[in-house]
Write an enzyme that holds these catalytic residues in place. Structure first.
Site, PDB file in Angstrom:
ATOM      1  N   GLY A   1       0.721  -1.064   0.067  1.00  0.00           N
ATOM      2  CA  GLY A   1       0.139  -0.140   0.023  1.00  0.00           C
ATOM      3  C   GLY A   1       1.006   1.103   0.034  1.00  0.00           C
TER       4      GLY A   1
ATOM      5  N   GLY B   1       6.527   0.840   2.449  1.00  0.00           N
ATOM      6  CA  GLY B   1       7.830   0.571   2.305  1.00  0.00           C
ATOM      7  C   GLY B   1       8.177  -0.207   1.068  1.00  0.00           C
TER       8      GLY B   1
ATOM      9  N   HIS C   1      12.687   9.331  -3.944  1.00  0.00           N
ATOM     10  CA  HIS C   1      13.014   8.324  -4.588  1.00  0.00           C
ATOM     11  C   HIS C   1      14.620   8.548  -5.539  1.00  0.00           C
ATOM     12  CE1 HIS C   1       9.536   5.626  -4.557  1.00  0.00           C
ATOM     13  NE2 HIS C   1       8.951   6.688  -3.846  1.00  0.00           N
TER      14      HIS C   1
ATOM     15  N   GLU D   1      12.150   6.906 -18.292  1.00  0.00           N
ATOM     16  CA  GLU D   1      10.933   7.024 -18.259  1.00  0.00           C
ATOM     17  C   GLU D   1      10.018   6.591 -19.341  1.00  0.00           C
ATOM     18  OE1 GLU D   1      10.389  11.186 -17.217  1.00  0.00           O
ATOM     19  OE2 GLU D   1      11.730  11.207 -15.593  1.00  0.00           O
TER      20      GLU D   1
ATOM     21  N   ASP E   1       9.186   1.211 -11.344  1.00  0.00           N
ATOM     22  CA  ASP E   1       8.207   1.684 -10.069  1.00  0.00           C
ATOM     23  C   ASP E   1       7.472   2.847 -10.707  1.00  0.00           C
ATOM     24  OD1 ASP E   1       7.473   2.195  -7.616  1.00  0.00           O
ATOM     25  OD2 ASP E   1       9.463   2.621  -6.763  1.00  0.00           O
TER      26      ASP E   1
END
Length: 621
Positions: free
Chosen positions: A14, A18, A55, A67, A91
């Site tokens: 969620g 982490g 990040h 990207e 990610d």
């Protein structure tokens, strides 16, 4: 699959769970990582930009960022094009799904995009970690757009979870492996069964594998062997031209149609191996590094075509069992040889125990007994050609079963005498100096039997002194069917780009014969352990095979290689997963490197300082 049992992993969690930090820890040991960012927009949202910067600050400088933005197909293309020496961290999939659902792309087959991504993950050769929000634990959104997003993301997560080797769920910073991964032992699958033409498999037997946390019990029987036995030739029919005893039998799996001298087989990469050996000097390893084991790393890199080779996971032990008559088998206990062959077929005995420890499966092929080499040709040309094809099919079977390395073993009566005769006939070596002594149970030597073998080899070499010395001729006159099968195996393995660990006289003799059919075969062979036999050492020297280790093992064919296999695997794993030493990362200020020298692996330029005062050659006053 890598040594820690995963190649692709999906990390779920969620918001603020982490999950990203855990995903980054999975690839922290990689020499370099391609970080694939999927988010698009947010330029006017300071809080969103702060998240992105957090990040970015966590990523090492050796990582590169790419990207996908508003084009979700870019991620699929990256995974498809990625090589085996690359590591990708994606990610996250939430941004990717948002791009898929972008109204500007509608109408569009969104399900096809998800299926294409899952297929790319299954087929990728790279090591990939995908991060995705877990939406199954939250309330159902109250808006149609929110429900469409959660439905699409949930569907994507299910598709990617099915495609990945491992799935982890992160809750409150604590990861739990739902499937696979380094925290959960993976149950061994059903061993693959080789299915070469004209062969039959035997029944399976499961193998118990002890967990690392408990003391290992006495080794159980090895994984079930696959017994391959020649069968009678089919009756002539419409396809008799393809089924006959001819060396033009189509070898469809290998893409070749003929076994003949001068075959053009693939070669390992000429650049990856030396580059991998050179790269070892830059790794974060203490002391002098891997030492002699660098030979195994270089070999694995060359045969896999990558600077960071993967650890051999699927191992097949091919046991070739044959027999002879005459002086070559002087001092041989036929009943004891049969006992050891039967043990290998049942997955027992020394080879069975060693194979079980390394999760290797065993394939056993029996050949017919041949005649006495001192009396005349020990077999006929037709049988030699059939044996060559049987060996090639063994390599095809290993490749089709997903094995990435073959251990060539032999349990053949008289193989030492045959290998000595082959070495002498092809290289001019002195047979008496290379023929191994005859050892009997109790660590005793039977020198009378050794003299009989010497006489048999001497008479055979004298008999063929004016005969042709082509590959098939040598096999027909003195080599035998077991050497022919091993030769065919080496040829087929080279054609399928599978490395072979040779061990003992049978593999050396096969290598000497195979080089006359295709010189490329020796480049796919590795000698893990030199052993004690001068026959093996001299033959390996002729073939240009440098033994990785010289521990003095004398366990028999195949057993030496299996004994040192864990050490080879460890060295390859360390070479592929160890990062570059921090002092060589090229960060400004590290070890005196300046901006111009901030390149990985390149030293700072040296500039000689100006002398203070006159030098020794100055003559002025």
């Amino acid at each position: 699959m890598s040594e820690d049992r995963w190649n692709t992993v999906l990390v779920l969690g969620g918001i603020r769970s982490g999950k990203s930090g855990f995903a980054e820890s999975l690839v922290a040991g990689a020499p370099s990582v391609r970080y694939v960012a999927t988010a698009a927009g947010g330029e006017d949202d300071p809080e969103w930009l702060e998240r992105i910067e957090q990040h970015q600050r966590r990523r090492p400088q050796s990582w590169t960022t790419e990207e996908t933005g508003a084009d979700p197909s870019l991620l699929t293309e990256m995974l498809t094009a990625a090589g085996p020496d690359e590591t990708l961290l994606v990610d996250d999939l939430g941004g990717w799904v948002a791009a898929v659902l972008n109204p500007a792309r509608q109408p569009n087959d969104d399900e096809a995009d998800v299926a294409a991504l899952a297929d790319a993950v299954r087929a990728t050769r790279a090591r990939v970690v995908l991060v995705s929000p877990e939406v199954g634990l939250s309330l159902v959104p109250v808006t149609p757009v929110g429900r469409a997003f959660t439905d699409a993301l949930g569907t994507t997560n299910q598709a990617l979870a099915a495609a990945c080797d491992g799935v982890a769920l992160v809750v409150a910073g604590q990861p739990t492996w739902l499937r696979g991964g380094p925290l959960e032992p993976v149950a061994p699958g059903e061993p693959a069964v080789a299915a070469p033409v004209a062969s039959r498999p035997v029944a399976s037997r499961p193998v118990a594998v002890p967990t690392p946390s408990t003391p290992a019990p006495p080794p159980p029987p090895a994984q079930p062997p696959t017994v391959v036995e020649p069968v009678a030739a089919p009756e002539p029919g419409p396809l008799a031209a393809l089924q006959g005893a001819t060396m033009t039998l189509p070898l469809v799996a290998s893409g070749l149609t003929e076994i003949k001298p001068g075959m053009d087989l693939p070669l390992p990469s000429s650049e990856s191996g030396p580059d991998a050996r050179e790269r070892l000097a830059s790794l974060d390893l203490p002391g002098g590094g891997l030492g002699a084991l660098g030979e195994a790393v270089e070999f694995a890199a060359a045969t896999q075509g990558t600077v960071t080779p993967r650890v051999w996971a699927g191992v097949r032990v091919v046991v070739i069992a044959g027999g002879r008559t005459g002086g070559a088998v002087a001092g041989v206990d036929s009943a004891d040889v049969e006992r050891r062959i039967a043990e290998a077929e049942r997955g027992e005995g020394l080879l069975g125990r060693l194979a079980a420890r390394h999760d290797a499966d065993i394939s056993v092929l029996r050949t017919a007994t041949t005649g006495a080499m001192e009396d005349g040709p020990i077999t006929d040309e037709e049988s030699v050609e059939a044996a060559l094809r049987d060996g090639w099919r063994l390599a095809d079977g290993a490749a089709d079963a997903g094995r990435d390395v073959i251990v060539l073993a032999g349990i053949s009566a008289g193989a030492e005498a045959a290998a000595t005769a082959v070495l002498a006939a092809t290289t001019g070596a002195e047979a008496v100096a290379t023929l191994p002594r005859v050892q009997v149970p109790g660590a005793r030597f039977d020198d009378a039997a050794w003299m009989q073998r010497c006489a048999a080899v001497r008479d055979a070499l004298h008999r063929i002194r004016q005969e042709p010395r082509g590959a098939v001729d040598v096999l027909r006159e003195i080599g035998g069917l077991d050497v022919a099968v091993a030769t065919g195996l080496l040829l087929g393995a080279a054609a399928r780009r599978i490395p072979v660990l040779v061990d003992g006289p049978l593999g050396i003799a096969a290598g000497l014969v195979a080089r006359d059919l295709a010189s490329q075969t020796r480049h796919w062979c590795l000698l893990p352990e030199a052993g004690t036999l001068s026959l093996v050492k001299q033959g390996a020297d002729v073939l240009g095979l440098t033994p990785v280790l010289q521990t003095g093992l004398d366990l028999g064919e195949g057993a030496n290689a299996l004994s040192v296999l864990p050490l080879l695997r460890t060295a390859i794993g360390l070479a592929s997963t160890s990062p570059v030493h921090p002092a060589l990362l090229g960060e400004v200020g590290d070890d005196g490197l300046d901006d111009d020298a901030a390149v990985i692996g390149e030293p700072a330029e040296f500039a000689e300082p100006d002398p203070h005062g006159p030098g020794p050659a100055t003559t002025g006053v």
